[in-house]
Scaffold this motif. Structure first.
Motif: not given
Length: 430
Positions: A373-381, A400-405, A424-430
């Motif tokens: 779910e979206k909250r799990h993706v936010m935990d990953c970020f 960042l989590a909102g950019e995921i499909d 990982v790819a999106k965090v590396n762009l920060l």
């Protein structure tokens, strides 16, 4: 002279002729006494018999004394026992009439009756005595009971060696959205690792869509086992890396079989259980799957039965995604209960699909992984940003989590199409 010669022969040889001469001498002596004529015929007969008996008894005594003292004279004829009837008072035998009536019949030897010390002829049972062996038997039963009870109480001693409690804390801290799958995996491991001797290896197959944490879970499990059993007893096999070409499938299968055999032989010596992880199992060639099936069902020796095989693949992800999206509105329950329903409903469908691909999955316990779910993706970020040293800004994480499909669902849950794969790819762009 004749009488003296006869008496001499009586003392030397004691034959029957001498006995007859002595009897004749007695008769002459008796006839010479004039007083015997006054008695009646009956009295004379009685006196004569008595004298004969006394003379014969005296001769018997002299013969027995002569034989006991001097022995048998040299040259004397062999002594024969005369058949003489005596008139001593004898107690008649109870069966004398039967013996005299049939002299040819053998006399049977009667068995004596065994009497007990009580004096009565009846057989009495022995008295019961307390034996000390009874107390030894009680002690042995107590020891066996304590050993069995101790074995039951300490059934988890072998599990403590693998520190599954510490591994559970690691999974709950670093794996998101898969609480039901984590509990199922730990239950299988705890049940299998509680003993060392088994009748078959443990085969687990984790299935789920991309980005739900399959490879990450395999990395955590491999790292934990390496710290427990050692590097040599843990094998991580990536099909696309170790055997990318289908033409080399047969060679890869033989090489893999040699690696597994070497690991299980070493684990048998060290009394440990090895771990074999096969990631990206959906790309495995049929030759490799055939070789793995032979290893799983192998009866060559016992060391092949003490091993854990873990398969990670995307096989069946369509059924999992479809089931979660169609039932998202009715899943307002805990994650553990939701995973239980997922396993109950999807396991028959997944097993049917996998068995058509290869019979290896017939021997595997299937564990499906859910969509994140979206909250799990936010935990990953949050986890990745913290690891990289960035400030964990909640607004930035939500952006960042909102950019995921995400899948469009009827319920409140928003399931990510790629899970945490792009984190990982999106965090590396920060």
């Amino acid at each position: 002279m004749g009488e003296q010669g006869s008496s001499t022969r009586l003392t030397g040889s004691h034959t029957e002729e001498e006995m007859e001469g002595e009897e004749q001498k007695d008769e002459v002596r008796e006839s010479a006494v004039p007083s015997f004529s006054e008695f009646s015929c009956t009295l004379r007969t009685v006196a004569r018999i008595k004298q004969k008996y006394q003379a014969m008894k005296k001769r018997r005594l002299e013969m027995s004394a002569g034989l006991g003292g001097t022995g048998v004279l040299t040259g004397a004829p062999a002594r024969t026992s005369p058949k003489i009837f005596i008139f001593d008072e004898l107690t008649p035998a109870p069966h004398s009439s039967l013996l005299f009536s049939n002299p040819q019949r053998k006399k049977k030897k009667r068995k004596r009756r065994v009497l007990f010390p009580t004096g009565s002829g009846r057989r009495t049972p022995p008295s019961q005595e307390n034996s000390r062996a009874k107390y030894c038997l009680y002690l042995l039963c107590g020891i066996v009971f304590l050993q069995v009870y101790n074995a039951i109480e300490n059934l988890d001693d072998h599990v403590l060696r693998y520190d599954l409690e510490g591994f559970e804390k690691t999974l709950r801290r670093e794996v998101f959205g898969q609480q039901g799958a984590v509990e199922s995996l730990l239950a299988h491991l705890k049940d299998y690792l509680s003993t060392y001797v088994h009748n078959k290896p443990l085969v687990l197959s984790l299935h789920g869509p991309s980005g739900v944490g399959k490879s990450h879970l395999g990395h955590l499990l491999a790292g934990h086992f390496r710290s427990i059993v050692g590097e040599a007893l843990v094998l991580q096999y990536y099909v696309l890396h170790h055997c990318p070409l289908e033409a080399d499938a047969w060679r890869c299968a033989r090489s893999l079989s040699a690696l597994v055999s070497e690991a299980v032989a070493r684990a048998e010596e060290e009394e440990k259980i090895p771990l074999f992880i096969f990631d990206e199992a959906e790309h495995m060639h049929s030759e490799i799957l055939d070789e793995l099936r032979e290893l799983v069902v192998s009866k060559r020796s016992n060391e092949y039965l003490n091993a854990v095989y873990l398969f990670l693949s995307r096989l069946g992800h369509d059924q999992i995604t479809k089931h979660l999206l169609h039932n998202s509105s009715s899943m307002a329950v805990s994650e553990a209960m939701r995973h239980g329903n997922l396993v109950k409903e999807l396991t028959p469908v997944l097993r049917n699909t996998l068995e058509k691909l290869h019979p290896l999955w017939t021997h595997a316990d299937i564990i499906p992984l859910e969509l994140l779910e979206k909250r799990h993706v936010m935990d990953c970020f949050l986890e990745e940003i913290t690891r990289e040293g960035f400030y964990p800004d909640h607004a930035n994480i939500e952006r960042l989590a909102g950019e995921i499909d995400y899948y469009s669902s009827i319920g409140e849950n928003e399931y990510a199409k790629t899970g945490c794969k792009q984190v990982v790819a999106k965090v590396n762009l920060l």
